[in-house]
Design a protein around this motif. Structure first.
Motif, mmCIF file in Angstrom:
data_model
loop_
_atom_site.group_PDB
_atom_site.id
_atom_site.type_symbol
_atom_site.label_atom_id
_atom_site.label_comp_id
_atom_site.label_asym_id
_atom_site.label_seq_id
_atom_site.Cartn_x
_atom_site.Cartn_y
_atom_site.Cartn_z
ATOM 1 N N ASP A 95 -2.225 0.398 -4.794
ATOM 2 C CA ASP A 95 -1.326 -0.962 -4.724
ATOM 3 C C ASP A 95 -0.467 -0.747 -5.718
ATOM 4 O O ASP A 95 -0.540 -0.346 -6.847
ATOM 5 N N TYR A 143 5.360 7.848 1.761
ATOM 6 C CA TYR A 143 4.078 7.464 1.944
ATOM 7 C C TYR A 143 3.709 5.859 1.511
ATOM 8 O O TYR A 143 2.902 5.675 0.684
ATOM 9 N N ASP A 177 -3.655 5.014 5.838
ATOM 10 C CA ASP A 177 -4.758 5.243 4.865
ATOM 11 C C ASP A 177 -5.570 6.356 5.179
ATOM 12 O O ASP A 177 -6.588 6.703 4.719
ATOM 13 N N VAL A 236 -5.350 5.556 -1.711
ATOM 14 C CA VAL A 236 -4.409 4.712 -1.541
ATOM 15 C C VAL A 236 -4.469 3.628 -2.488
ATOM 16 O O VAL A 236 -5.439 3.393 -3.144
ATOM 17 N N LYS A 288 0.799 -1.044 -0.039
ATOM 18 C CA LYS A 288 0.053 0.134 0.112
ATOM 19 C C LYS A 288 0.856 1.411 -0.145
ATOM 20 O O LYS A 288 1.949 1.287 0.864
ATOM 21 N N VAL A 322 0.305 5.804 -0.753
ATOM 22 C CA VAL A 322 -0.611 6.965 -1.103
ATOM 23 C C VAL A 322 0.022 7.862 -1.993
ATOM 24 O O VAL A 322 1.116 8.377 -1.952
#
Length: 320
Positions: free
Chosen positions: A19, A96, A295, A17, A2, A4
């Protein structure tokens, strides 16, 4: 993993968010499993789109300051770093995320007693504050005004100026409550955002705000005073701001900007190491406004945009 990213530049809602594959460290880099990620003013400026001319594009992952454990190293990097807890500077992005790459030359080992959250609160802000004061040729006994003192950079500037023996430390801030908290950290005078409150002048002004009101702070300088801009959270000053300096020609005032990019990495590492050691001895305070899950980066940026933050917001990935 994950991460951001900025899906649309502008408001905090443009963050999302996503992948992405786990990055691989290139030569001279390490991969860090993040435990804490600092949310800085430059992240907000990049997210806003104000720096689009520098090549930032949709999909950019924010974050330049992380702490965690080295999980892999690239070619040319000492494998002894693997498994060590470190603070690292990723640059203008990439932080992030659950894992991030960083240049090995930025790594600072974390003392056992230093948490990852404290590290990203003290590290970059402390180094910029330290070298910003040096750039201003600050000397013990001189007076300092910190404009925009309630953020991470301002708080560290106040503490380091006090620690270095400033004769007086004034701060601008938005409320008496914040002013009292800054007094606890070393401030001796509290002014409003416009710098009103006393007729005093100062040897050094450290400005984190810039923007349209920057020229008015030249009037807060004593003869031979120096104003150094170490941030620009309110944007650029007016194009003709230099007229204010020439209008006060006989007072020998000076203005400069400061970026830590001009400081050799070895010097930055040495200062950051000293900051962590000073915090462990109780000589510096890590001021954390809030710790939020990765998140909730949108919420973190909303709080910054609303001016709610005192100190640093820190993001943590899942299970950190």
């Amino acid at each position: 993993m994950k991460a951001v990213a900025v899906q649309a530049f502008g408001d905090p809602e443009g963050l999302a968010v996503i992948d992405v594959p786990v990055p691989e460290p290139a030569a001279g880099q390490v991969l860090v499993a993040t435990e804490a990620i600092g949310v800085g003013g430059v992240d907000a400026v990049i997210r806003s789109g104000a720096l689009a001319a520098y090549g930032f594009r949709d999909g950019h992952i924010l974050g330049g300051e992380i702490a965690g454990t080295v999980t892999a190293v690239g070619d040319g990097v000492d494998r002894e770093w693997t498994g060590r807890r470190v603070w690292a500077f990723t640059g203008v992005g990439g932080g992030y995320a659950e894992q991030a790459v960083a240049p090995a030359e930025t790594l600072v080992p974390l003392p056992a007693a230093t948490s990852a959250v404290d590290a990203v609160t003290l590290g970059s802000s402390g180094a910029v504050a330290h070298f910003g004061l040096r750039h201003a040729h600050f000397a013990p006994g001189e007076s300092v005004l910190v404009r925009g003192a309630a953020g991470g950079l301002g708080i560290m500037t106040v503490q380091l100026a006090a620690r270095a023996g400033a004769g007086a430390i004034a701060v601008t801030t938005s409320s008496p409550e914040r002013g009292e908290r800054l007094r606890e950290l070393g401030a001796t005078r509290v002014l409003d955002r416009a710098g009103e409150g006393t007729a005093d002048t100062y040897d050094v002004v450290i400005d984190i705000v810039a923007g349209p009101d920057l020229p008015s702070f030249f009037a807060k300088l004593s003869p031979n005073g120096r104003l150094v801009a170490i941030g620009a959270v309110a944007g650029d000053p007016p194009a003709d701001f230099g007229k204010q300096l020439f209008a006060a020609f006989q007072r020998s005032l000076s203005f400069s900007t400061f970026s830590a990019n001009t400081v050799p990495q070895a010097d930055r590492r040495a200062v950051t190491t000293d900051l962590f050691a000073a915090a462990d001895r109780g000589e510096l305070t890590s001021v954390v406004h809030e710790v939020l899950p990765l998140d909730q980066a949108v919420l973190a940026h909303r709080k910054m945009q609303a001016g709610e933050v005192f100190g640093r917001i820190v993001l943590t990935p899942p299970e950190s």
